[in-house]
Design a protein around this motif. Structure first.
Motif, short mmCIF file in Angstrom:
data_model
loop_
_atom_site.label_atom_id
_atom_site.label_comp_id
_atom_site.label_asym_id
_atom_site.label_seq_id
_atom_site.Cartn_x
_atom_site.Cartn_y
_atom_site.Cartn_z
N LEU A 100 64.65 34.59 73.23
CA LEU A 100 65.43 35.76 72.81
C LEU A 100 65.81 36.60 74.02
N TRP A 101 64.86 36.84 74.93
CA TRP A 101 65.15 37.68 76.10
C TRP A 101 66.10 36.98 77.06
N LEU A 102 66.01 35.66 77.17
CA LEU A 102 66.96 34.92 78.01
C LEU A 102 68.39 35.09 77.52
N ILE A 103 68.57 34.97 76.21
CA ILE A 103 69.91 35.12 75.63
C ILE A 103 70.37 36.57 75.71
N LEU A 104 69.45 37.51 75.53
CA LEU A 104 69.82 38.93 75.62
C LEU A 104 70.32 39.28 77.01
N VAL A 105 69.64 38.80 78.05
CA VAL A 105 70.07 39.08 79.42
C VAL A 105 71.44 38.45 79.68
N LEU A 106 71.66 37.24 79.19
CA LEU A 106 72.98 36.61 79.35
C LEU A 106 74.06 37.43 78.64
N ALA A 107 73.74 37.96 77.46
CA ALA A 107 74.71 38.79 76.74
C ALA A 107 75.01 40.07 77.51
N LEU A 108 73.99 40.66 78.11
CA LEU A 108 74.21 41.87 78.92
C LEU A 108 75.07 41.54 80.14
N TYR A 109 74.85 40.36 80.73
CA TYR A 109 75.71 39.99 81.87
C TYR A 109 77.15 39.80 81.41
N LEU A 110 77.34 39.20 80.23
CA LEU A 110 78.70 39.02 79.72
C LEU A 110 79.40 40.37 79.59
N ALA A 111 78.66 41.37 79.11
CA ALA A 111 79.23 42.72 79.02
C ALA A 111 79.58 43.24 80.40
#
Length: 278
Positions: A177-188
């Protein structure tokens, strides 16, 4: 019960010091290697920033833009992780009690999550760069070849070192979950950069050039991240099975005085078995 996976746990933190020890290397040697890797990463990052300031036509603009790239951010993460890991290993080798053991439980859990990012993200960077971004011709300048190999190849070598030669447990499933969350934050961050500075950090994120394929790329990288997590989990499990179960190499430890323990196996058996840390 719904919040159970998000709790930090109340059991004893890492009682056999898996984050600071190796099944093959002594704590002092592990400290030296981690410190050297950290030094190399920081040297690379600083040299790249300085080189671009001196040689780029726009001065330090390219260096400033480096902080918008996932490659650069993940490499900074590598540098700081190996610095922190070296400090924890040094304090363990010197006194038998790592600095990490004195941290509050939330920080210990964050170190565990930090470790997971370090053994997952570098492989994403390497695969995406050589599969999608590399032009197919070798770099004409020595600097270009060195900087790209350092940031897009050696990063995975450093991650593989942590996978194979340490004693860490397989990461908890919650870390996905945290791996995907960090990737989503980078996308932003990438789209904030596009709006603020007028360029896309990676061409496959540009809807003007890729159209609907942008969603496919984003979804593909997210799925790839979870697949790599699964592979990393399997490698760590296999390493533990081979080294500890089959070969009986339970670890190289340090006595509280800082001297190497005479029998790593005896020291391991004398310590309580740790439970899985979430």
């Amino acid at each position: 019960m719904a919040w159970g996976p998000f709790r930090f746990g109340t059991d004893r933190w890492d009682p056999t010091h898996r984050f600071e020890t190796s099944w093959l290397l002594s704590p002092w040697l592990l400290f030296c290697i981690r410190a050297l890797i950290s030094l190399y990463c920081f040297t690379t990052l600083v040299f790249v920033l300085a080189w671009q300031c001196v040689h780029d036509e726009t001065g330090c603009t390219a260096s400033q833009n480096q902080f918008s790239y996932f490659t650069s951010l993940s490499y900074w993460g590598l540098a700081f992780y190996f610095l922190a890991a070296a400090v924890h290993t040094f304090t363990y080798a010197r006194s038998g009690v790592p600095l990490l053991d004195r941290f509050p439980r939330p920080l210990q859990a964050l170190h565990s999550a930090f470790y997971t990012t370090v053994v997952v993200y570098p492989f994403i960077v390497t695969i995406v760069y050589w599969a999608l971004l590399y032009t197919g011709t070798w770099f004409a300048e020595t600097y270009g070849g060195w900087s790209n190999v350092s940031q897009h190849a050696l990063n995975s070598v450093f991650a593989f070192f942590e996978l194979v030669l340490t004693r860490t447990d397989p990461p908890p499933a919650m870390h996905m979950l945290w791996l995907i969350l960090v990737l989503a934050l980078y996308l932003a961050l990438a789209y904030v950069t596009a709006a603020d500075k007028g360029f896309y950090t990676y061409s496959f994120l540009d809807p003007g050039r890729q159209g609907g394929l942008v969603a496919a790329y984003v979804f593909g990288i997210a799925v790839g991240c979870l697949i790599i997590f699964g592979v990393v989990w399997g490698i760590i499990w296999l390493r533990k099975y081979i080294t500890e179960t089959k070969l009986g190499k339970t670890g190289k430890f340090t006595e509280p005085s800082g001297h190497s323990a005479g029998s790593g196996k005896d020291l391991e058996m004398s310590r309580p078995q740790e439970t899985h840390v979430v």
